[in-house]
Write a protein that holds these residues in place. Sequence first.
Motif, short mmCIF file in Angstrom:
data_model
loop_
_atom_site.label_atom_id
_atom_site.label_comp_id
_atom_site.label_asym_id
_atom_site.label_seq_id
_atom_site.Cartn_x
_atom_site.Cartn_y
_atom_site.Cartn_z
N LYS A 142 20.38 37.97 -9.72
CA LYS A 142 21.11 37.98 -10.98
C LYS A 142 20.18 37.97 -12.19
O LYS A 142 20.62 37.98 -13.32
CB LYS A 142 22.04 36.76 -11.04
CG LYS A 142 23.01 36.64 -9.86
CD LYS A 142 24.39 37.12 -10.26
CE LYS A 142 25.40 36.99 -9.17
NZ LYS A 142 25.77 35.63 -8.82
N SER A 159 25.36 32.95 -13.39
CA SER A 159 25.41 32.28 -12.10
C SER A 159 25.66 30.78 -12.29
O SER A 159 25.34 30.24 -13.35
CB SER A 159 24.08 32.50 -11.38
OG SER A 159 24.15 32.01 -10.08
N SER A 160 26.25 30.12 -11.28
CA SER A 160 26.43 28.66 -11.35
C SER A 160 25.95 28.05 -10.04
O SER A 160 26.13 28.64 -8.97
CB SER A 160 27.90 28.28 -11.51
OG SER A 160 28.48 28.93 -12.61
N ARG A 161 25.35 26.87 -10.11
CA ARG A 161 24.96 26.17 -8.87
C ARG A 161 25.11 24.67 -9.06
O ARG A 161 25.04 24.15 -10.18
CB ARG A 161 23.53 26.53 -8.48
CG ARG A 161 22.47 25.99 -9.43
CD ARG A 161 21.06 26.40 -9.00
NE ARG A 161 20.05 25.73 -9.82
CZ ARG A 161 18.77 26.06 -9.86
NH1 ARG A 161 18.33 27.07 -9.15
NH2 ARG A 161 17.93 25.40 -10.62
#
Length: 734
Positions: A16, A47-49
């Motif tokens: 990404k 993006s997510s984490r």
Amino acid sequence: MLFGRKKKNPIKIADKGVVEWKYATCGYCSTGCSIEVGLNAEGEPVSSRGVADADVNRGKLCLKGIFEHEIFASAGRGLKPKRRDHWYEAWQDTDWDSALDESYAGIRRIQEKYGLDAFAIISTGQMLTEEFYTLGKLTRGLIGTNNYDGNTTLCMASAVSGYKRSFGSDGPPGCYEDFEHTDCLIAWGSNLPEQHPIIYWRMKNAQENRPFPLVVVDPRVTMLAQNADIHLPITPGTDVVLQNALMHVIFAENLQDDDYIEKNTNGIEALREEVANYDPTCAAKICGIDEDTIRVVARLFANAPAAMQIWTMGINQSTHGSDGVVGINNLALITGNIGKPGGTSLSITGQCNAMGTREWSSCSGLPGYRYLENEQDRRDMADFWNIDIDILPTKRGMFQTDIYRAIETGEIKGLWLIATNPLSSLPNVGRVRKAMEKLEFCIVQDCYEDSESNQYANVFLPAGTWAEKNGVMTNTERRVNLITPLTAPPGEAKADLWIFNQMAKRFNAQNKVTFPDNAADVFLEMAALSRGRLGDISGMNHALIEKSRGIQWPYTEKQVKNNEVPPTGGKRLYTQPASFRYADGRAKLIPLPFIDNNEVPDEAYPVWLNTGRLIEHWHGRTKTGKVTNNNKFSPIPFIEINPDLAQELGVQRGEYVRLVSRRSDAVVMATPTQRVPKNMVFLPFHFHDCANRLTLGLLDPHSRQPAYKQSAVRIEKISDQQAAARLSMEMRTF
Ligand SMILES: Nc1nc2c(c(=O)[nH]1)N[C@H]1C(S)=C(S)[C@@H](COP(=O)(O)OP(=O)(O)OC[C@H]3O[C@@H](n4cnc5c(=O)[nH]c(N)nc54)[C@H](O)[C@@H]3O)O[C@H]1N2
Ligand SMILES: Nc1nc2c(c(=O)[nH]1)N[C@H]1C(S)=C(S)[C@@H](COP(=O)(O)OP(=O)(O)OC[C@H]3O[C@@H](n4cnc5c(=O)[nH]c(N)nc54)[C@H](O)[C@@H]3O)O[C@H]1N2
Ligand code: SF4
Ligand SMILES: [Mo]
């Protein structure tokens, strides 16, 4: 030797192009997971984490959190302030100054003509705490209406009311770590794996490491019930009867904790007398759980060294919601299960910051769990805000659910809706619609302009959402966690805090009251106000909160100075003897006589309508309806229906039916499943103009929360052509 995929193409995860990760807390449910959002070289969230060293989620996220970065640029966002003279006219674009001037003039016009309380303000559990606090200061201190409430009346009001009645104050006493210490868990009306997936994971993990029995009370075989040791498929709305019967057995078999009761409670005699009426043989006939099972569960719970209860909307959303919470607290108190590791009564909160609004919004009281009814509390706040004490009412105004009745009767003429969408979430929306049409002036402040309720606005104020803003939220276990702004609101949209501050300028002509511009300073004001209160956050600030990945209150300046508290804060409340919030420190045991006052199925409407949620969607889907990875799981309204009932009606999987209640009707797809009994259908309430066309929503007498989970319907088979015509009219375009 090599096995497997050697010759196949390796799985590739798309790069990404993340160049920076920024910290936030998830903006959906009250689990309070710490998230990092990845920004690409252009600064776009891609993006997510989950955050690995955050105690709440330990690196995990659920289906909503993992795609949360997609909401920033999603369809339907409000990009410009708008106005119109009447709700049925076309919108005109306007600029912020004009929109705010018009809002100010509209509010004052109504108040001058009809009185201060004729303008109502309804807020939410989905803003940041600094925003709640600022709105509260503006509303209580300058606008001066007492008809100010939140959508939390639809959600947590019964829990708040029950905690206050039992313990003398709101404030959930336990934490997620209690799962690691408990010897028995009862979950009342909560579908944890779908609605709080990461709390579920914490619970499951704890249970795998240290097994304990799980008892689930829910009329459906939910995902949680599938994982239970004992599932109690209760007759809807009768939890109080089961609670009384459990206590009956505990007293009859002398399993109560006499020492704890003597030192910490009042009211044992009256409670014993009431529950004597609920022997399991009789109770079984009302609540539908057989008498032996009642006895087994009572013994299991009372004999456990530490026993815990959690609950959510199956309890709160009932005509006995507040009583159900008191019943849970009664059970905990008579067995000495409050304030100790693994022994607690923990309300699982709904919205991401429903706790923050309870603590700081001034909706039903004043900041920091202060009461309008208490003169000293009013004086404290009047001095602190530099306002005239007489502007503060001496008792709370209308609840959200009563505000709409007052619009019907003409007592309320104007409304400001902030981050809530009553046309999708209130029961019997047909009636709400008619009420909204009667308003003389309505402001809607929402991050999406396609929220149903915006149809009735004269002024639309486009807001930022979630991590377009800066501030804190409090989760289910009283953990205050930070959101840092990682992108700007789209178009001309502005953070809610900015909007309140600009509005305040217009009401604050003499500049008597101060409104800090930035959230970190607002937080310090709240921290100062919290000193010595139950929810003391005086040892916290934004930087410390981010460093600890969230801090649980109480967390006092003094404790920090003396090194008396870990950097993640205080885990439990009421850990000392007689430390409850009534004047004598004792909790109240309250007898709960049961009166059956629900709408129940009959010959004309023979099926229970149970409504609730799905893991992939959030409420009215203003957010998840536009995130493809969420919406594709369930893009159209459907019911869970028992296969035997479907067969009787001649309905196959995927065919459409019309549900008819005494209020209205709705068209839904049939999904046969054994999850529901033959006399019940379950309808997720996420779909536009659907579930709440049907619900009655009788109100709990203490909390004024609607009984969304108990209505009666009949089911009619309809043709695909009829269904298509109807649904194409009703479905949103996304
Ligand atoms: N994915 C997702 N997660 C969410 C939300 C969301 O919209 N989507 N919303 C958040 C919010 S605001 C809230 S309040 C929570 C709600 O979280 P939950 O309360 O867990 O969810 P619901 O599906 O509303 O209802 C839970 C269960 O109550 C049961 N029930 C119905 N009637 C009764 C009864 O009489 N007695 C008992 N004991 N149980 C009964 C239903 O069968 C249902 O399984 O979820 C939060 N989390
Ligand atoms: N039948 C049935 N009905 C129910 C329930 C049920 O179980 N069954 N549950 C009830 C419960 S528990 C709840 S909590 C309610 C929820 O009901 P609502 O309060 O109507 O919930 P949302 O759809 O989440 O509405 C929030 C609105 O705020 C907007 N918003 C989100 N973030 C922000 C922000 O940061 N700033 C601003 N200004 N706007 C923002 C969203 O776009 C959305 O329009 O529904 C209740 N209704
Ligand atoms: S469990 Fe709740 S807080 Fe955690 S990622 Fe999912 S929606 Fe967000
Ligand atoms: Mo809720």
